[in-house]
Motif scaffolding. Structure first.
Motif, PDB file in Angstrom:
ATOM      1  N   ALA A  61       0.755  -1.210   0.013  1.00 25.41           N
ATOM      2  CA  ALA A  61       0.010   0.055   0.052  1.00 25.41           C
ATOM      3  C   ALA A  61       0.904   1.211   0.052  1.00 25.41           C
ATOM      4  O   ALA A  61       0.453   2.360  -0.458  1.00 25.41           O
ATOM      5  CB  ALA A  61      -0.898   0.000   1.236  1.00 25.41           C
ATOM      6  N   HIS A  62       2.040   1.185   0.314  1.00 26.75           N
ATOM      7  CA  HIS A  62       2.987   2.074   0.436  1.00 26.75           C
ATOM      8  C   HIS A  62       4.020   2.344  -0.802  1.00 26.75           C
ATOM      9  O   HIS A  62       4.827   3.179  -0.740  1.00 26.75           O
ATOM     10  CB  HIS A  62       3.893   2.253   1.534  1.00 26.75           C
ATOM     11  CG  HIS A  62       3.058   2.228   2.961  1.00 26.75           C
ATOM     12  ND1 HIS A  62       3.592   1.793   4.132  1.00 26.75           N
ATOM     13  CD2 HIS A  62       2.008   2.753   3.257  1.00 26.75           C
ATOM     14  CE1 HIS A  62       2.668   1.947   5.156  1.00 26.75           C
ATOM     15  NE2 HIS A  62       1.765   2.553   4.577  1.00 26.75           N
ATOM     16  N   GLY A  63       3.444   1.352  -1.563  1.00 23.52           N
ATOM     17  CA  GLY A  63       4.252   1.460  -3.139  1.00 23.52           C
ATOM     18  C   GLY A  63       5.631   0.938  -2.979  1.00 23.52           C
ATOM     19  O   GLY A  63       6.284   1.029  -4.006  1.00 23.52           O
ATOM     20  N   GLN A  64       5.891   0.023  -1.974  1.00 24.24           N
ATOM     21  CA  GLN A  64       7.256  -0.786  -2.075  1.00 24.24           C
ATOM     22  C   GLN A  64       7.080  -2.289  -2.190  1.00 24.24           C
ATOM     23  O   GLN A  64       5.993  -3.002  -1.971  1.00 24.24           O
ATOM     24  CB  GLN A  64       7.528  -0.459  -0.726  1.00 24.24           C
ATOM     25  CG  GLN A  64       7.820   0.919  -0.181  1.00 24.24           C
ATOM     26  CD  GLN A  64       8.615   1.858  -0.923  1.00 24.24           C
ATOM     27  OE1 GLN A  64       9.778   1.580  -1.645  1.00 24.24           O
ATOM     28  NE2 GLN A  64       8.052   3.141  -1.364  1.00 24.24           N
ATOM     29  N   THR A  65       8.130  -2.851  -2.742  1.00 18.76           N
ATOM     30  CA  THR A  65       8.182  -4.270  -3.087  1.00 18.76           C
ATOM     31  C   THR A  65       9.493  -4.717  -2.262  1.00 18.76           C
ATOM     32  O   THR A  65      10.497  -4.308  -2.456  1.00 18.76           O
ATOM     33  CB  THR A  65       8.604  -4.346  -4.806  1.00 18.76           C
ATOM     34  OG1 THR A  65       7.361  -3.781  -5.476  1.00 18.76           O
ATOM     35  CG2 THR A  65       8.694  -5.853  -5.075  1.00 18.76           C
ATOM     36  N   LEU A  66       9.121  -5.543  -1.441  1.00 19.78           N
ATOM     37  CA  LEU A  66      10.418  -6.153  -0.719  1.00 19.78           C
ATOM     38  C   LEU A  66      11.277  -6.703  -1.512  1.00 19.78           C
ATOM     39  O   LEU A  66      12.386  -6.674  -0.826  1.00 19.78           O
ATOM     40  CB  LEU A  66       9.540  -7.061   0.579  1.00 19.78           C
ATOM     41  CG  LEU A  66       8.793  -6.487   1.691  1.00 19.78           C
ATOM     42  CD1 LEU A  66       8.416  -7.549   2.561  1.00 19.78           C
ATOM     43  CD2 LEU A  66       9.674  -5.267   2.313  1.00 19.78           C
ATOM     44  N   SER A  67      11.213  -7.559  -2.395  1.00 18.21           N
ATOM     45  CA  SER A  67      12.180  -7.991  -3.345  1.00 18.21           C
ATOM     46  C   SER A  67      13.102  -7.230  -3.850  1.00 18.21           C
ATOM     47  O   SER A  67      14.345  -7.326  -3.746  1.00 18.21           O
ATOM     48  CB  SER A  67      11.585  -8.815  -4.171  1.00 18.21           C
ATOM     49  OG  SER A  67      10.846  -7.895  -5.331  1.00 18.21           O
ATOM     50  N   ALA A  68      13.200  -5.848  -3.770  1.00 15.30           N
ATOM     51  CA  ALA A  68      13.896  -4.866  -3.999  1.00 15.30           C
ATOM     52  C   ALA A  68      15.042  -4.446  -2.958  1.00 15.30           C
ATOM     53  O   ALA A  68      16.033  -3.829  -3.060  1.00 15.30           O
ATOM     54  CB  ALA A  68      13.256  -3.671  -4.498  1.00 15.30           C
ATOM     55  N   PHE A  69      14.735  -5.215  -1.781  1.00 16.65           N
ATOM     56  CA  PHE A  69      15.472  -4.820  -0.448  1.00 16.65           C
ATOM     57  C   PHE A  69      15.615  -6.184   0.178  1.00 16.65           C
ATOM     58  O   PHE A  69      14.811  -6.406   1.045  1.00 16.65           O
ATOM     59  CB  PHE A  69      14.566  -3.729   0.285  1.00 16.65           C
ATOM     60  CG  PHE A  69      14.273  -2.422  -0.316  1.00 16.65           C
ATOM     61  CD1 PHE A  69      15.075  -1.558  -0.456  1.00 16.65           C
ATOM     62  CD2 PHE A  69      12.843  -2.236  -0.645  1.00 16.65           C
ATOM     63  CE1 PHE A  69      14.691  -0.435  -1.039  1.00 16.65           C
ATOM     64  CE2 PHE A  69      12.552  -1.139  -1.482  1.00 16.65           C
ATOM     65  CZ  PHE A  69      13.333  -0.190  -1.660  1.00 16.65           C
ATOM     66  N   PRO A  70      16.436  -7.087  -0.358  1.00 16.93           N
ATOM     67  CA  PRO A  70      16.633  -8.471   0.152  1.00 16.93           C
ATOM     68  C   PRO A  70      16.839  -8.450   1.524  1.00 16.93           C
ATOM     69  O   PRO A  70      16.543  -9.296   2.045  1.00 16.93           O
ATOM     70  CB  PRO A  70      17.692  -8.918  -0.703  1.00 16.93           C
ATOM     71  CG  PRO A  70      18.712  -7.682  -1.181  1.00 16.93           C
ATOM     72  CD  PRO A  70      17.427  -6.665  -1.480  1.00 16.93           C
ATOM     73  N   ASN A  71      17.831  -7.454   2.412  1.00 15.32           N
ATOM     74  CA  ASN A  71      18.075  -7.776   3.620  1.00 15.32           C
ATOM     75  C   ASN A  71      16.808  -7.246   4.280  1.00 15.32           C
ATOM     76  O   ASN A  71      16.468  -7.936   5.465  1.00 15.32           O
ATOM     77  CB  ASN A  71      19.013  -6.827   4.056  1.00 15.32           C
ATOM     78  CG  ASN A  71      20.414  -7.044   3.173  1.00 15.32           C
ATOM     79  OD1 ASN A  71      20.729  -8.255   2.938  1.00 15.32           O
ATOM     80  ND2 ASN A  71      21.167  -6.013   2.760  1.00 15.32           N
ATOM     81  N   VAL A  72      15.934  -6.259   3.906  1.00 16.61           N
ATOM     82  CA  VAL A  72      14.785  -6.062   4.730  1.00 16.61           C
ATOM     83  C   VAL A  72      13.604  -7.190   4.725  1.00 16.61           C
ATOM     84  O   VAL A  72      12.939  -7.632   5.511  1.00 16.61           O
ATOM     85  CB  VAL A  72      14.140  -4.825   3.959  1.00 16.61           C
ATOM     86  CG1 VAL A  72      12.567  -4.515   4.859  1.00 16.61           C
ATOM     87  CG2 VAL A  72      15.007  -3.664   4.211  1.00 16.61           C
ATOM     88  N   GLU A  73      13.872  -7.918   3.293  1.00 16.66           N
ATOM     89  CA  GLU A  73      12.665  -8.953   3.122  1.00 16.66           C
ATOM     90  C   GLU A  73      13.250  -9.988   4.029  1.00 16.66           C
ATOM     91  O   GLU A  73      12.274 -10.822   4.717  1.00 16.66           O
ATOM     92  CB  GLU A  73      13.081  -9.495   1.696  1.00 16.66           C
ATOM     93  CG  GLU A  73      11.878 -10.429   1.305  1.00 16.66           C
ATOM     94  CD  GLU A  73      11.815 -10.623   0.062  1.00 16.66           C
ATOM     95  OE1 GLU A  73      10.773 -10.927  -0.949  1.00 16.66           O
ATOM     96  OE2 GLU A  73      12.925 -10.891  -0.915  1.00 16.66           O
ATOM     97  N   ARG A  74      14.393 -10.373   4.070  1.00 13.66           N
ATOM     98  CA  ARG A  74      14.790 -11.554   5.003  1.00 13.66           C
ATOM     99  C   ARG A  74      14.350 -11.180   6.290  1.00 13.66           C
ATOM    100  O   ARG A  74      13.997 -12.158   7.274  1.00 13.66           O
ATOM    101  CB  ARG A  74      16.442 -11.896   4.886  1.00 13.66           C
ATOM    102  CG  ARG A  74      16.666 -12.498   3.681  1.00 13.66           C
ATOM    103  CD  ARG A  74      18.179 -13.103   3.911  1.00 13.66           C
ATOM    104  NE  ARG A  74      19.022 -11.765   3.766  1.00 13.66           N
ATOM    105  CZ  ARG A  74      19.433 -11.429   2.597  1.00 13.66           C
ATOM    106  NH1 ARG A  74      19.441 -11.609   1.540  1.00 13.66           N
ATOM    107  NH2 ARG A  74      20.626 -10.352   2.700  1.00 13.66           N
TER     108      ARG A  74
END
Length: 234
Positions: free
Chosen positions: A175-188
């Motif tokens: 909803a905030h316009g972000q894709t977690l796969s673009a930030f792999p450390n955040v995704e993990r």
């Protein structure tokens, strides 16, 4: 016993996460924001900024009088210090946790909240605002991603109030316009916290607040998004 004045927003969910992780006894006191219950005099006596979350600790460390605390960052710090949990004891790690707690309160939360409002709830599209806040949230995710390089958690090896503060603001990333796969450390990091039993208990019956846009009446929208100075002065 701790009374938690609660609505299932990211800031409200922070405090539930802490209480569940720490195993502290608490009672949920629902506050219906769209009905204006945050402006009731009894609630304003606890939370003068008419925002959730707020707590009342009926067994504070010092004194016998019930202790009200408002502002989610202050509540997390108070509960961590009272319980001796989820805040590192090493002075350097403690400072790291404090810095990232303040980072969330001052940056990630406000910017993500604005992105969510303009992308989902605004009555008319505001392209400049959408671009500005979506871009800033992306920048903040980049900051988070760099911090989590080679780390499990924000304060190093310990799960802490810093992670608890940030996680609920990353849950509605789409909803905030972000894709977690673009930030792999955040995704993990996100997936690691998502799998914790306390997180699963808290989020088991929580609806995404951004799916409720169509359910808001004109009166509810006025209460939530167009507050002037008068309501808070009640």
């Amino acid at each position: 016993m701790i009374d938690l004045y609660f609505s299932p927003t990211p800031n409200g969910l922070k405090i539930r996460l802490f209480l569940e992780e720490a195993g502290l006894p608490y009672r949920l006191v629902p506050v219906r924001l769209s009905a204006g219950e945050q402006f009731a005099p009894a609630f304003l006596a606890i939370s003068p900024n008419n925002k959730i979350p707020a707590i009342v600790d009926h067994a504070p460390l010092h004194g016998e009088t019930p202790l009200p605390v408002f502002e989610s960052g202050a509540i997390l710090l108070y509960l961590a210090e009272k319980s001796g949990q989820l805040l590192p004891t090493d002075s350097r790690a403690r400072l790291e946790a404090m810095q990232w707690l303040f980072w969330q309160v001052a940056g990630l939360g406000p910017m993500a909240g604005q992105a969510g409002y303009f992308r989902v709830y605004a009555s008319e599209p505001q392209p400049a605002a959408i671009e500005r806040y979506t871009r800033e949230v992306s920048r903040l995710y980049g900051v988070l991603n760099r911090r989590l390089e080679g780390r499990d958690f924000l304060a190093g090896g310990e799960y802490s109030i810093a992670d608890i503060a940030c996680y609920p603001w990353v849950v509605p990333h789409a909803a905030h316009g972000q894709t977690l796969s673009a930030f792999p450390n955040v995704e993990r990091w996100f997936e690691r916290i998502q799998q914790r039993p306390a997180t699963q208990r808290v989020y088991d019956s929580v609806e995404d607040v951004y799916t409720k846009k169509q359910d808001l009446s004109a009166e509810a929208r006025q209460v939530l998004f167009q507050q002037g100075t008068a309501p808070a002065a009640r």
